[in-house]
Design a protein around this motif. Structure first.
Motif, PDB file in Angstrom:
ATOM      1  N   LEU A 164       2.754 -11.427   7.539  1.00  0.00           N
ATOM      2  CA  LEU A 164       2.922 -12.540   6.104  1.00  0.00           C
ATOM      3  C   LEU A 164       1.790 -11.874   5.183  1.00  0.00           C
ATOM      4  CD1 LEU A 164       3.988 -14.668   4.435  1.00  0.00           C
ATOM      5  CD2 LEU A 164       2.130 -17.090   5.597  1.00  0.00           C
ATOM      6  N   PHE A 165       1.057 -11.276   5.053  1.00  0.00           N
ATOM      7  CA  PHE A 165       0.153 -11.636   4.206  1.00  0.00           C
ATOM      8  C   PHE A 165      -0.496 -10.118   4.081  1.00  0.00           C
ATOM      9  CE2 PHE A 165      -2.367 -15.689   5.973  1.00  0.00           C
ATOM     10  CZ  PHE A 165      -2.167 -15.998   4.359  1.00  0.00           C
ATOM     11  N   PHE A 166      -0.159  -9.104   5.254  1.00  0.00           N
ATOM     12  CA  PHE A 166      -0.485  -7.332   5.371  1.00  0.00           C
ATOM     13  C   PHE A 166       0.999  -6.640   5.423  1.00  0.00           C
ATOM     14  CE2 PHE A 166      -4.472  -8.840   7.140  1.00  0.00           C
ATOM     15  CZ  PHE A 166      -4.516  -8.829   6.475  1.00  0.00           C
ATOM     16  N   ILE A 167       1.926  -7.394   5.188  1.00  0.00           N
ATOM     17  CA  ILE A 167       3.645  -6.290   4.935  1.00  0.00           C
ATOM     18  C   ILE A 167       4.053  -6.474   3.334  1.00  0.00           C
ATOM     19  CG2 ILE A 167       5.543  -6.094   5.701  1.00  0.00           C
ATOM     20  CD1 ILE A 167       3.825  -4.828   7.563  1.00  0.00           C
ATOM     21  N   ASN A 168       4.183  -6.104   2.668  1.00  0.00           N
ATOM     22  CA  ASN A 168       4.815  -6.384   0.935  1.00  0.00           C
ATOM     23  C   ASN A 168       5.760  -6.569   1.601  1.00  0.00           C
ATOM     24  OD1 ASN A 168       5.786  -6.434  -1.293  1.00  0.00           O
ATOM     25  ND2 ASN A 168       4.410  -4.719  -2.321  1.00  0.00           N
ATOM     26  N   SER A 169       6.605  -7.741   1.216  1.00  0.00           N
ATOM     27  CA  SER A 169       7.732  -8.315   1.498  1.00  0.00           C
ATOM     28  C   SER A 169       9.226  -7.227   0.448  1.00  0.00           C
ATOM     29  CB  SER A 169       8.356  -9.957   1.245  1.00  0.00           C
ATOM     30  OG  SER A 169       7.660 -10.194  -0.595  1.00  0.00           O
ATOM     31  N   ALA A 170       8.489  -6.759  -0.689  1.00  0.00           N
ATOM     32  CA  ALA A 170       9.157  -6.478  -1.388  1.00  0.00           C
ATOM     33  C   ALA A 170       9.578  -4.652  -0.666  1.00  0.00           C
ATOM     34  CB  ALA A 170       9.030  -5.872  -2.824  1.00  0.00           C
ATOM     35  N   THR A 171       8.639  -3.709  -0.338  1.00  0.00           N
ATOM     36  CA  THR A 171       9.218  -3.387   0.285  1.00  0.00           C
ATOM     37  C   THR A 171       9.153  -2.955   1.667  1.00  0.00           C
ATOM     38  OG1 THR A 171       6.483  -2.486   0.183  1.00  0.00           O
ATOM     39  CG2 THR A 171       7.904  -1.555  -2.001  1.00  0.00           C
ATOM     40  N   SER A 172       8.803  -3.884   2.902  1.00  0.00           N
ATOM     41  CA  SER A 172       8.777  -4.260   3.870  1.00  0.00           C
ATOM     42  C   SER A 172       7.636  -3.266   4.370  1.00  0.00           C
ATOM     43  CB  SER A 172      10.238  -3.966   4.468  1.00  0.00           C
ATOM     44  OG  SER A 172      11.049  -4.901   4.384  1.00  0.00           O
TER      45      SER A 172
ATOM     46  N   GLY B 127     -12.359 -18.557  19.127  1.00  0.00           N
ATOM     47  CA  GLY B 127     -11.318 -19.401  19.844  1.00  0.00           C
ATOM     48  C   GLY B 127     -10.945 -20.319  19.251  1.00  0.00           C
ATOM     49  N   ASN B 128     -11.009 -21.059  17.758  1.00  0.00           N
ATOM     50  CA  ASN B 128     -10.487 -21.707  16.980  1.00  0.00           C
ATOM     51  C   ASN B 128      -9.799 -21.697  15.989  1.00  0.00           C
ATOM     52  OD1 ASN B 128     -13.207 -24.108  18.154  1.00  0.00           O
ATOM     53  ND2 ASN B 128     -14.724 -22.383  17.015  1.00  0.00           N
ATOM     54  N   GLY B 129      -9.672 -20.218  16.340  1.00  0.00           N
ATOM     55  CA  GLY B 129      -8.655 -19.971  15.002  1.00  0.00           C
ATOM     56  C   GLY B 129      -8.934 -18.244  14.366  1.00  0.00           C
ATOM     57  N   SER B 130      -8.287 -17.975  12.778  1.00  0.00           N
ATOM     58  CA  SER B 130      -7.925 -16.747  12.359  1.00  0.00           C
ATOM     59  C   SER B 130      -8.537 -17.126  11.060  1.00  0.00           C
ATOM     60  CB  SER B 130      -7.107 -16.002  12.903  1.00  0.00           C
ATOM     61  OG  SER B 130      -6.736 -16.171  13.981  1.00  0.00           O
ATOM     62  N   LEU B 131      -9.632 -15.364  11.004  1.00  0.00           N
ATOM     63  CA  LEU B 131      -9.491 -15.244   9.177  1.00  0.00           C
ATOM     64  C   LEU B 131      -8.493 -14.351   8.861  1.00  0.00           C
ATOM     65  CD1 LEU B 131     -12.422 -15.689   6.877  1.00  0.00           C
ATOM     66  CD2 LEU B 131     -11.768 -13.640   7.282  1.00  0.00           C
ATOM     67  N   PHE B 132      -8.328 -13.605   7.474  1.00  0.00           N
ATOM     68  CA  PHE B 132      -7.055 -12.547   6.952  1.00  0.00           C
ATOM     69  C   PHE B 132      -8.458 -12.442   5.793  1.00  0.00           C
ATOM     70  CE2 PHE B 132      -4.454 -14.974  10.027  1.00  0.00           C
ATOM     71  CZ  PHE B 132      -4.047 -13.822  10.384  1.00  0.00           C
ATOM     72  N   GLY B 133      -8.962 -11.341   5.700  1.00  0.00           N
ATOM     73  CA  GLY B 133      -9.232 -10.836   4.596  1.00  0.00           C
ATOM     74  C   GLY B 133      -8.791  -9.742   3.851  1.00  0.00           C
ATOM     75  N   THR B 134      -8.957  -8.999   2.685  1.00  0.00           N
ATOM     76  CA  THR B 134      -9.452  -7.691   2.246  1.00  0.00           C
ATOM     77  C   THR B 134     -10.841  -7.507   1.705  1.00  0.00           C
ATOM     78  OG1 THR B 134      -8.647  -8.116   0.431  1.00  0.00           O
ATOM     79  CG2 THR B 134      -6.974  -8.028   1.850  1.00  0.00           C
ATOM     80  N   LEU B 135     -11.213  -5.946   2.241  1.00  0.00           N
ATOM     81  CA  LEU B 135     -12.410  -5.324   1.358  1.00  0.00           C
ATOM     82  C   LEU B 135     -11.910  -4.599   0.593  1.00  0.00           C
ATOM     83  CD1 LEU B 135     -15.609  -5.745   1.270  1.00  0.00           C
ATOM     84  CD2 LEU B 135     -15.279  -3.861   2.751  1.00  0.00           C
ATOM     85  N   ARG B 136     -11.795  -4.552  -1.288  1.00  0.00           N
ATOM     86  CA  ARG B 136     -11.671  -3.089  -1.390  1.00  0.00           C
ATOM     87  C   ARG B 136     -12.889  -2.423  -2.376  1.00  0.00           C
ATOM     88  NH1 ARG B 136      -6.681  -2.907  -5.205  1.00  0.00           N
ATOM     89  NH2 ARG B 136      -6.223  -1.225  -3.572  1.00  0.00           N
ATOM     90  N   GLY B 137     -13.548  -1.276  -2.476  1.00  0.00           N
ATOM     91  CA  GLY B 137     -15.098  -1.116  -2.742  1.00  0.00           C
ATOM     92  C   GLY B 137     -16.627  -2.314  -2.270  1.00  0.00           C
ATOM     93  N   ASN B 138     -16.550  -2.599  -3.303  1.00  0.00           N
ATOM     94  CA  ASN B 138     -17.893  -4.378  -2.401  1.00  0.00           C
ATOM     95  C   ASN B 138     -16.732  -5.384  -2.628  1.00  0.00           C
ATOM     96  OD1 ASN B 138     -19.994  -2.067  -2.402  1.00  0.00           O
ATOM     97  ND2 ASN B 138     -20.810  -1.943  -4.520  1.00  0.00           N
TER      98      ASN B 138
ATOM     99  N   MET C 293       0.752  -0.856   0.021  1.00  0.00           N
ATOM    100  CA  MET C 293      -0.099   0.364  -0.136  1.00  0.00           C
ATOM    101  C   MET C 293       0.384   1.254   0.071  1.00  0.00           C
ATOM    102  SD  MET C 293      -3.025   1.318  -0.315  1.00  0.00           S
ATOM    103  CE  MET C 293      -3.717   0.097  -0.017  1.00  0.00           C
ATOM    104  N   ALA C 294       1.759   1.290   0.543  1.00  0.00           N
ATOM    105  CA  ALA C 294       3.449   2.206   0.331  1.00  0.00           C
ATOM    106  C   ALA C 294       3.144   2.827  -0.768  1.00  0.00           C
ATOM    107  CB  ALA C 294       4.109   2.552   1.758  1.00  0.00           C
ATOM    108  N   ASP C 295       3.380   1.933  -1.617  1.00  0.00           N
ATOM    109  CA  ASP C 295       3.852   1.840  -2.952  1.00  0.00           C
ATOM    110  C   ASP C 295       2.586   2.874  -4.049  1.00  0.00           C
ATOM    111  OD1 ASP C 295       6.936   0.806  -2.494  1.00  0.00           O
ATOM    112  OD2 ASP C 295       6.184  -1.184  -3.824  1.00  0.00           O
ATOM    113  N   GLU C 296       1.383   1.811  -3.483  1.00  0.00           N
ATOM    114  CA  GLU C 296       0.758   2.876  -4.502  1.00  0.00           C
ATOM    115  C   GLU C 296       0.241   3.802  -4.075  1.00  0.00           C
ATOM    116  OE1 GLU C 296      -4.605   1.791  -4.524  1.00  0.00           O
ATOM    117  OE2 GLU C 296      -3.137  -0.330  -4.515  1.00  0.00           O
ATOM    118  N   ASN C 297       0.264   4.994  -2.690  1.00  0.00           N
ATOM    119  CA  ASN C 297       0.286   5.938  -1.721  1.00  0.00           C
ATOM    120  C   ASN C 297       1.632   6.695  -2.601  1.00  0.00           C
ATOM    121  OD1 ASN C 297      -1.971   5.319  -0.746  1.00  0.00           O
ATOM    122  ND2 ASN C 297      -0.307   5.049   1.589  1.00  0.00           N
ATOM    123  N   ILE C 298       2.432   6.149  -3.165  1.00  0.00           N
ATOM    124  CA  ILE C 298       3.334   7.561  -3.737  1.00  0.00           C
ATOM    125  C   ILE C 298       3.465   6.556  -5.064  1.00  0.00           C
ATOM    126  CG2 ILE C 298       6.087   6.579  -4.590  1.00  0.00           C
ATOM    127  CD1 ILE C 298       5.560   7.099  -1.982  1.00  0.00           C
ATOM    128  N   GLU C 299       2.285   6.061  -5.998  1.00  0.00           N
ATOM    129  CA  GLU C 299       1.779   6.288  -7.341  1.00  0.00           C
ATOM    130  C   GLU C 299       0.609   6.954  -7.213  1.00  0.00           C
ATOM    131  OE1 GLU C 299       3.285   4.822  -9.841  1.00  0.00           O
ATOM    132  OE2 GLU C 299       5.381   4.283  -8.685  1.00  0.00           O
TER     133      GLU C 299
END
Length: 403
Positions: free
Chosen positions: A185-193, A149-160, A1-7
């Motif tokens: 792992l899911f929310f940090i861009n490995s290329a830009t940190s 108590g059973n685990g976690s879910l990772f998701g994203t929302l953009r618009g609809n 997202m940092a890269d997208e903000n730059i662009e």
């Protein structure tokens, strides 16, 4: 997202520079060309070739030359591409009239930061910016972590568009640790940190979400992105849907909330007297050079120019950062000791220089506006530039709190 903000910032600046441009009086010869991802470069090159030949039918010899110039520039720019970029291509070419009344040929092309679904080929007395501006107004991507108590879910929302990235089941004693690891792992861009989402919403039943937020294992780069923490009655995809509904007010203006959260953290560092903050041009740039800045915060309209000046007598090179008023003062371009004139070697907006160089200092960069009370205060009291530091400065480094 940092890269997208730059662009986004680069596109916003480009639009601002181009939308005020006008062609020679009475001519409709400025070309706007937009190719969506599904288009073909070969088709457009063929179309331009046909129009080049057809331009001979233009009655006005002046307009004829301007159109040929715009087409030739576009053909040359397209020739640099072997294939259409994944997000499509935006191009503007033609002759414009500068502020001092001189004619100047402009040829600009770029790949948008996100797929552009518009198609345009038009000659006008100005460049048509509607489609790129609309792209800037589309929704930001928000990350979700839903825990029970059973685990976690990772998701994203953009618009609809809602997307489940991953979900796992785990012993309840290990849920927080594993969730913290996977959040990076899911929310940090490995290329830009840097985070790849505009904001983050933590949801769950019980205390898991609160434990995660307070845990030292949770990535500090994501802490500043937390927009909301909500209680849901269940985990998994149903909990994800509930979290979206419960966050609807915040999701209407993600950028505004994100800006408030970031600047509140900056102001908290000051109130707590942690020393882990910096503001003002000189102190911020000094902290950058020392590698102390974790998050660089800059007003998106910061109107300060970076000059590299050379003494015509001693050949000494100095760097100055001047606002508009200082630029009008000729003494800033003269050496005070020798009265020698200082020759301008480089001139660039400081904000543009920071966009190009911030990675060299190992920090992230965030843009803020004056739209929130916190943003207005940041611009007015702190000069529109500052940062959150990784650690407290040494005793020899002091903050100038007089701003």
């Amino acid at each position: 997202m940092a890269d997208e903000n730059i662009e986004k910032w680069k596109m916003k600046k480009l639009i601002k520079d181009l939308e005020s441009a006008r062609g020679p009086s009475g001519t409709y010869t400025m070309m706007s060309l937009i190719m969506p991802p599904r288009d073909q470069i070969s088709r457009v090159i063929s179309m331009l070739g046909h129009d080049f030949e057809a331009a001979s039918n233009i009655k006005s010899s002046v307009s004829h030359q301007y159109v040929l110039g715009a087409i030739t520039s576009a053909q040359q720019r397209l020739g640099l591409y072997n294939k259409l970029p994944p997000n499509g291509l935006v191009m503007y070419t033609g002759t414009i009239v500068t502020e001092d009344g001189k004619e100047k040929i402009v040829a600009v092309d770029f790949e948008p930061f996100r797929p552009i679904n518009a198609s345009l080929y038009l000659y006008d007395k100005k460049f048509r910016m509607e489609a790129p501006k609309a792209l800037l107004e589309t929704d930001d991507k928000v990350g979700f972590i839903v825990m029970d108590g059973n685990g976690s879910l990772f998701g994203t929302l953009r618009g609809n568009s809602r997307q489940v990235l991953h979900k796992f089941s785990e012993n309840r004693h290990n849920i927080v640790r594993k969730t913290a690891e996977l959040a990076t792992l899911f929310f940090i861009n490995s290329a830009t940190s840097q985070p790849n989402v505009s904001g983050l919403i933590l949801a769950g039943s019980g205390d898991f979400k609160t434990e995660l937020r307070q845990s030292d294992m949770f990535d500090q780069r994501l802490q500043v992105k937390i927009l909301n923490v909500v209680d849901v009655s269940c985990g998994g995809e149903n909990g994800f849907k509930q979290a979206i509904e419960l966050s609807s007010e915040i999701l209407r203006n993600v950028k505004f909330i994100q800006e408030k959260c970031l600047l509140r953290k900056f102001l908290e560092k000051m109130r707590e007297d942690t020393g882990k903050y910096v503001f003002g041009v000189d102190d911020t740039l000094k902290a950058l050079e020392m590698g102390d800045v974790e998050v660089l915060i800059v007003w998106e309209d910061l109107d300060i120019t970076r000059y590299v000046l050379k003494n015509n007598i001693t050949s000494e090179v100095v760097v100055k950062h001047l606002n508009k008023e200082q630029e009008a003062d000729v003494s800033n371009f003269r050496d005070s000791a020798s009265s020698a004139d200082m020759e301008v070697q480089e001139k660039m907006l400081l904000l543009e220089w920071l966009v190009n160089e911030y990675r060299r200092f190992g920090c992230g960069i965030e843009f803020v506006t004056e739209n929130s009370p916190e943003g207005h205060r940041f611009c007015l009291e702190f000069g529109g530039i500052g940062g959150i530091l990784r650690h407290q400065p040494d005793d020899g480094e002091v903050h100038d709190d007089s701003a």
